[in-house]
Design a protein around this motif. Structure first.
Motif, PDB file in Angstrom:
ATOM      1  N   CYS A 368       0.824  -1.211   0.000  1.00  0.00           N
ATOM      2  CA  CYS A 368       0.000   0.000   0.000  1.00  0.00           C
ATOM      3  C   CYS A 368       0.860   1.264   0.000  1.00  0.00           C
ATOM      4  O   CYS A 368       0.469   2.284  -0.565  1.00  0.00           O
ATOM      5  N   ARG A 383      -6.985  -2.457  -0.431  1.00  0.00           N
ATOM      6  CA  ARG A 383      -7.514  -1.882   0.816  1.00  0.00           C
ATOM      7  C   ARG A 383      -8.966  -2.322   1.036  1.00  0.00           C
ATOM      8  O   ARG A 383      -9.369  -2.628   2.167  1.00  0.00           O
ATOM      9  N   ALA A 393      -7.553  -3.933   8.557  1.00  0.00           N
ATOM     10  CA  ALA A 393      -7.348  -2.540   8.162  1.00  0.00           C
ATOM     11  C   ALA A 393      -6.602  -1.774   9.246  1.00  0.00           C
ATOM     12  O   ALA A 393      -5.672  -0.999   8.970  1.00  0.00           O
TER      13      ALA A 393
END
Length: 418
Positions: A368, A383, A393
């Protein structure tokens, strides 16, 4: 004395030549198999460079149990290489050879796919259509003979998928009920899983040279009756016949491919260029081993000792000084790869009541955080997938903070110290 052709091979690339053809050569050298191969080019593009070269040099280089090995040999099991767009009738004519009853292929992941193709007066473009044309000729020549098809493409359930596409062409071409019955009863499509790193020659090498690591695996769905015609396991090769091909697929995807994606973005962010450079870094290699042995292997059904041995073999493969496996190549199209290679393991841990595994969360966070300009990767789909896993998360946000504050090596050390 010329060996009888027993295998028809669709594909002429280095993987088939460095994996399956090499296996057949080993079986012949062991005195277990006395056949030969007829190779068929898959595409119309370019010349058939192998034409007129029934043998080619082979080199195996790598580590086995930490010891560097290098072996040189010749592969001479291929009787002839055929260009179907120049000699289609010759390709079809091989179906009349009574001894030719095994078909193998490697048409890449995109090859087992349906695309409209008329009944072939000339060579059709899609590989499954080529295969069907050959099978129909075989039916007409020897309707009482059986054929085994072994697709070696890296596609899940490749045997079932190839049969499905072939059967669509049967309907399109109206080949009749009798042929349909023969295809169902006499032609066996066996799913497979293959594993070996095979590379092309470098500058200055013989252009026909094939280079491979020592490790090799061919897992074949079903019983070992195929050994009567292809005695590969009997020749001492790493061949497994199994009713649980999913085990081998899961092991490879989570341990081998998963290892790549545990280290690739952390490695790139640390200035590494290839897999071996990662393994030469004490922090990266220790982090990888911690994640695979401590977080991944416990999620795979199977004997713990066997799985750990496979992981150790994988680490040896990554340390191969002769393979330049670029991290930039592994990173391509990683949006899908991360979701296949890393997230299922995390989901399994959480579903079993465990906490989100720190190492895997850091690997996903590195994906990410990485600048993906030019590598075809999107972050948002990953995500979104992570948001579906309880606690993931939040774990990734924590790992992102560690990456920013400590850098990739510092973040890995924090996991190792936890």
């Amino acid at each position: 004395m010329t060996a009888e052709p027993r295998v028809l091979q669709f594909g002429t690339g280095v993987f088939l030549r460095g994996h399956f053809d090499w296996m057949l050569q080993r079986a012949r050298d062991a005195g277990c198999w006395d056949g030969s191969v007829i190779g068929v080019k898959l595409t119309s593009r370019g010349e058939l460079a192998l034409a007129g070269h029934p043998s080619y040099p082979f080199t195996s280089r790598g580590l086995v149990d930490g010891i560097s090995l290098e072996e040189h040999s010749k592969v001479s099991v291929v009787e002839s290489w055929l260009h179907p767009y120049e000699s289609w009738s010759v390709v079809l004519g091989t179906a009349r050879l009574l001894s030719l009853d095994v078909v193998v292929s490697n048409s890449t992941e995109a090859g087992i796919a349906y695309a409209q193709a008329p009944p072939p007066g000339t060579c059709p473009d899609p590989f499954p259509a080529k295969l069907l044309a050959w099978l129909h000729m075989r039916f007409e020549a020897h309707p009482n003979r059986e054929v085994t098809v072994l697709p070696l493409e890296l596609v899940d359930d490749n045997g079932a998928r190839l049969r499905e596409v072939v059967e669509r062409y049967v309907d399109d071409w109206c080949l009749g009920a009798a042929f349909g019955v023969w295809l169902r009863d006499r032609v066996t499509f066996r799913s497979t899983l293959v594993d070996r790193i095979v590379t092309k020659p470098g500058p200055g090498d013989d252009p026909l040279l094939v280079i491979a690591e020592p490790y090799h695996l061919l897992a074949i769905e079903g019983d070992d009756s195929l050994e009567e015609r292809l005695p590969l396991r009997a020749s001492g090769l790493n061949v497994a016949y199994t009713d649980d091909l999913d085990f081998y697929r899961t092991r490879k995807v989570r341990v081998l491919n998963g290892s790549h994606h545990v280290m690739v973005f952390l490695g790139l962010m640390s200035g590494k260029g290839n897999v071996k450079e990662c393994m030469d870094d004490a922090t990266v290699s220790a982090f990888l081993e911690r994640v695979i042995l401590g977080e991944v292997i416990p999620t795979i059904d199977g004997a713990d000792g066997e799985l750990r041995a496979y992981a150790e073999t994988t680490f040896d493969r990554f340390r191969n000084p002769h393979l330049d496996h670029r991290l930039s190549a592994i990173a391509l199209n990683s949006c899908a790869k991360v979701q296949v290679r890393l997230l299922p393991t995390i989901k399994d841990v959480v579903a079993a009541g465990g906490a989100v595994p720190e190492g895997l969360a850091l690997a996903v966070a590195a994906y990410c955080a990485y600048d993906h300009e030019g590598d075809g990767c999107e972050v948002e789909p990953v995500r979104a997938a992570c948001a579906q896993v309880p606690g993931l998360a939040a774990a990734i946000e924590g790992a992102l903070r560690d990456l920013e504050a400590l850098g990739p090596l510092g973040a890995m050390k924090k996991v190792l110290d936890s």
